[in-house]
Design a protein around this motif. Structure first.
Motif, PDB file in Angstrom:
ATOM      1  N   ARG A 152      85.712 104.970 -18.359  1.00  0.00           N
ATOM      2  CA  ARG A 152      84.412 105.529 -18.719  1.00  0.00           C
ATOM      3  C   ARG A 152      83.676 106.158 -17.536  1.00  0.00           C
ATOM      4  NH1 ARG A 152      86.050 101.618 -21.901  1.00  0.00           N
ATOM      5  NH2 ARG A 152      85.480 101.608 -24.093  1.00  0.00           N
ATOM      6  N   THR A 153      84.226 106.076 -16.348  1.00  0.00           N
ATOM      7  CA  THR A 153      83.573 106.688 -15.187  1.00  0.00           C
ATOM      8  C   THR A 153      83.817 108.188 -15.197  1.00  0.00           C
ATOM      9  OG1 THR A 153      85.479 106.277 -13.763  1.00  0.00           O
ATOM     10  CG2 THR A 153      83.728 104.623 -13.749  1.00  0.00           C
ATOM     11  N   GLY A 154      82.969 108.904 -14.509  1.00  0.00           N
ATOM     12  CA  GLY A 154      83.126 110.349 -14.410  1.00  0.00           C
ATOM     13  C   GLY A 154      82.514 111.118 -15.565  1.00  0.00           C
ATOM     14  N   ARG A 155      81.930 110.426 -16.524  1.00  0.00           N
ATOM     15  CA  ARG A 155      81.278 111.140 -17.620  1.00  0.00           C
ATOM     16  C   ARG A 155      79.994 111.775 -17.096  1.00  0.00           C
ATOM     17  NH1 ARG A 155      82.051 107.007 -22.769  1.00  0.00           N
ATOM     18  NH2 ARG A 155      84.323 107.105 -22.738  1.00  0.00           N
ATOM     19  N   GLU A 156      79.721 112.944 -17.596  1.00  0.00           N
ATOM     20  CA  GLU A 156      78.544 113.693 -17.160  1.00  0.00           C
ATOM     21  C   GLU A 156      77.301 113.224 -17.908  1.00  0.00           C
ATOM     22  OE1 GLU A 156      78.445 115.987 -14.702  1.00  0.00           O
ATOM     23  OE2 GLU A 156      80.546 115.526 -14.330  1.00  0.00           O
ATOM     24  N   PRO A 157      76.133 113.374 -17.283  1.00  0.00           N
ATOM     25  CA  PRO A 157      74.892 113.079 -18.004  1.00  0.00           C
ATOM     26  C   PRO A 157      74.797 114.009 -19.207  1.00  0.00           C
ATOM     27  CG  PRO A 157      74.454 113.567 -15.688  1.00  0.00           C
ATOM     28  CD  PRO A 157      75.895 113.853 -15.937  1.00  0.00           C
ATOM     29  N   GLY A 158      74.240 113.529 -20.266  1.00  0.00           N
ATOM     30  CA  GLY A 158      74.111 114.381 -21.439  1.00  0.00           C
ATOM     31  C   GLY A 158      73.256 113.734 -22.498  1.00  0.00           C
ATOM     32  N   GLN A 159      73.186 114.419 -23.614  1.00  0.00           N
ATOM     33  CA  GLN A 159      72.379 113.970 -24.739  1.00  0.00           C
ATOM     34  C   GLN A 159      72.741 112.540 -25.131  1.00  0.00           C
ATOM     35  OE1 GLN A 159      69.904 115.671 -26.010  1.00  0.00           O
ATOM     36  NE2 GLN A 159      69.415 114.166 -27.578  1.00  0.00           N
ATOM     37  N   GLY A 160      71.752 111.665 -25.105  1.00  0.00           N
ATOM     38  CA  GLY A 160      71.952 110.290 -25.531  1.00  0.00           C
ATOM     39  C   GLY A 160      72.581 109.378 -24.496  1.00  0.00           C
ATOM     40  N   ARG A 161      72.972 109.920 -23.344  1.00  0.00           N
ATOM     41  CA  ARG A 161      73.600 109.092 -22.314  1.00  0.00           C
ATOM     42  C   ARG A 161      72.549 108.593 -21.325  1.00  0.00           C
ATOM     43  NH1 ARG A 161      79.151 112.234 -21.278  1.00  0.00           N
ATOM     44  NH2 ARG A 161      80.335 111.147 -22.884  1.00  0.00           N
ATOM     45  N   THR A 162      72.630 107.313 -21.042  1.00  0.00           N
ATOM     46  CA  THR A 162      71.770 106.676 -20.056  1.00  0.00           C
ATOM     47  C   THR A 162      72.660 106.151 -18.949  1.00  0.00           C
ATOM     48  OG1 THR A 162      70.206 105.996 -21.771  1.00  0.00           O
ATOM     49  CG2 THR A 162      70.127 104.781 -19.690  1.00  0.00           C
ATOM     50  N   ARG A 163      72.276 106.394 -17.713  1.00  0.00           N
ATOM     51  CA  ARG A 163      73.045 105.846 -16.590  1.00  0.00           C
ATOM     52  C   ARG A 163      72.883 104.335 -16.612  1.00  0.00           C
ATOM     53  NH1 ARG A 163      72.020 105.459 -10.457  1.00  0.00           N
ATOM     54  NH2 ARG A 163      74.110 105.557  -9.619  1.00  0.00           N
ATOM     55  N   ARG A 164      73.979 103.613 -16.693  1.00  0.00           N
ATOM     56  CA  ARG A 164      73.955 102.161 -16.756  1.00  0.00           C
ATOM     57  C   ARG A 164      74.764 101.596 -15.597  1.00  0.00           C
ATOM     58  NH1 ARG A 164      71.909 101.019 -21.836  1.00  0.00           N
ATOM     59  NH2 ARG A 164      72.086 102.764 -23.272  1.00  0.00           N
ATOM     60  N   MET A 165      74.231 100.565 -14.983  1.00  0.00           N
ATOM     61  CA  MET A 165      74.918  99.889 -13.896  1.00  0.00           C
ATOM     62  C   MET A 165      75.663  98.699 -14.499  1.00  0.00           C
ATOM     63  SD  MET A 165      74.117 101.765 -11.360  1.00  0.00           S
ATOM     64  CE  MET A 165      74.635 100.822  -9.946  1.00  0.00           C
ATOM     65  N   VAL A 166      76.956  98.637 -14.274  1.00  0.00           N
ATOM     66  CA  VAL A 166      77.781  97.537 -14.767  1.00  0.00           C
ATOM     67  C   VAL A 166      78.333  96.816 -13.551  1.00  0.00           C
ATOM     68  CG1 VAL A 166      79.828  96.922 -16.103  1.00  0.00           C
ATOM     69  CG2 VAL A 166      78.359  98.804 -16.863  1.00  0.00           C
ATOM     70  N   SER A 167      78.107  95.515 -13.488  1.00  0.00           N
ATOM     71  CA  SER A 167      78.546  94.716 -12.342  1.00  0.00           C
ATOM     72  C   SER A 167      79.367  93.538 -12.844  1.00  0.00           C
ATOM     73  CB  SER A 167      77.344  94.193 -11.556  1.00  0.00           C
ATOM     74  OG  SER A 167      76.541  95.267 -11.128  1.00  0.00           O
ATOM     75  N   LEU A 168      80.281  93.099 -12.019  1.00  0.00           N
ATOM     76  CA  LEU A 168      81.130  91.976 -12.383  1.00  0.00           C
ATOM     77  C   LEU A 168      81.274  91.057 -11.179  1.00  0.00           C
ATOM     78  CD1 LEU A 168      83.219  90.568 -14.262  1.00  0.00           C
ATOM     79  CD2 LEU A 168      84.935  92.055 -13.215  1.00  0.00           C
ATOM     80  N   VAL A 169      81.182  89.790 -11.435  1.00  0.00           N
ATOM     81  CA  VAL A 169      81.420  88.782 -10.410  1.00  0.00           C
ATOM     82  C   VAL A 169      82.398  87.774 -11.003  1.00  0.00           C
ATOM     83  CG1 VAL A 169      80.405  86.964  -8.989  1.00  0.00           C
ATOM     84  CG2 VAL A 169      79.094  89.022  -9.483  1.00  0.00           C
ATOM     85  N   ALA A 170      83.457  87.480 -10.307  1.00  0.00           N
ATOM     86  CA  ALA A 170      84.391  86.439 -10.731  1.00  0.00           C
ATOM     87  C   ALA A 170      84.580  85.483  -9.556  1.00  0.00           C
ATOM     88  CB  ALA A 170      85.730  87.049 -11.137  1.00  0.00           C
ATOM     89  N   VAL A 171      84.243  84.214  -9.774  1.00  0.00           N
ATOM     90  CA  VAL A 171      84.300  83.222  -8.713  1.00  0.00           C
ATOM     91  C   VAL A 171      84.889  81.937  -9.277  1.00  0.00           C
ATOM     92  CG1 VAL A 171      82.908  81.858  -7.092  1.00  0.00           C
ATOM     93  CG2 VAL A 171      82.204  84.176  -7.679  1.00  0.00           C
ATOM     94  N   PRO A 172      85.853  81.338  -8.587  1.00  0.00           N
ATOM     95  CA  PRO A 172      86.324  80.025  -9.032  1.00  0.00           C
ATOM     96  C   PRO A 172      85.184  79.006  -8.965  1.00  0.00           C
ATOM     97  CG  PRO A 172      87.780  80.910  -7.335  1.00  0.00           C
ATOM     98  CD  PRO A 172      86.552  81.788  -7.388  1.00  0.00           C
ATOM     99  N   ALA A 173      85.042  78.208  -9.994  1.00  0.00           N
ATOM    100  CA  ALA A 173      83.983  77.193 -10.017  1.00  0.00           C
ATOM    101  C   ALA A 173      84.591  75.860  -9.589  1.00  0.00           C
ATOM    102  CB  ALA A 173      83.391  77.083 -11.417  1.00  0.00           C
TER     103      ALA A 173
END
Length: 175
Positions: A152-173
């Motif tokens: 989904r990266t590389g998509r251009e801004p456009g009608q109905g698109r909002t820039r969203r920040m997606v983050s991931l953390v994976a840690v052994p508990a």
């Protein structure tokens, strides 16, 4: 490859974060996105990132007697290599994670300070899950998540698109 000190400088980290959506930018555009950074500081840190090969010049054009450069991030050069990560101390990891979390907090504050904030309809989510996984299952899960995000990266801004920040953390508990 980049070094930890190069990447974890607060101003350079903020500059790199503006490129997360994959869109190139000029220094003037970076200054618009980060107006609190003084121009001389911005130019110095952009030059440092370009000199290290983390930023690549895509285009140059003359503007009022100066050269305006358009940059993009070379993500393969902006990442620490396996040997660098293996050599990181516990304090290095603490610094890197603190910088990461600081970026998350800044993004969330910026969102909350905006107009017409509606977390319930804007797709805002933050959650944590405990999963019992083998190392192989963990690697498979992370590969699937990376593939879902990368497709989904590389998509251009456009009608109905909002820039969203997606983050991931994976840690052994630890139990």
């Amino acid at each position: 490859m980049a070094t930890l000190d190069l990447l974890l400088h607060p101003v350079r980290l903020r500059i790199l974060r503006t490129f997360l959506d994959g869109r190139p930018a000029t220094t003037a555009q970076l200054r618009e996105r980060l107006p609190d950074i003084p121009p001389a500081t911005m130019y110095r840190h952009v030059a440092t990132l370009a000199g290290a090969g983390v930023l690549e010049v895509l285009d140059e054009k003359r503007v009022r007697g100066t050269v305006e450069r358009t940059y993009r991030v070379c993500w393969d050069r902006a990442a620490l290599g396996p040997a660098d990560r293996a050599a990181m101390t516990t304090d290095d990891h603490r610094r890197a994670f603190t910088a990461f979390v600081g970026g998350l907090l800044a993004d969330f504050d910026q969102y909350l300070d905006g107009e017409a904030v509606a977390p319930d309809t804007d797709g805002v989510t933050y959650q944590q899950a405990a999963l019992w996984l083998t190392d192989e299952e963990t690697a498979e899960l992370l590969t699937e998540i990376r593939a879902a995000v990368t497709s989904r990266t590389g998509r251009e801004p456009g009608q109905g698109r909002t820039r969203r920040m997606v983050s991931l953390v994976a840690v052994p508990a630890r139990e």
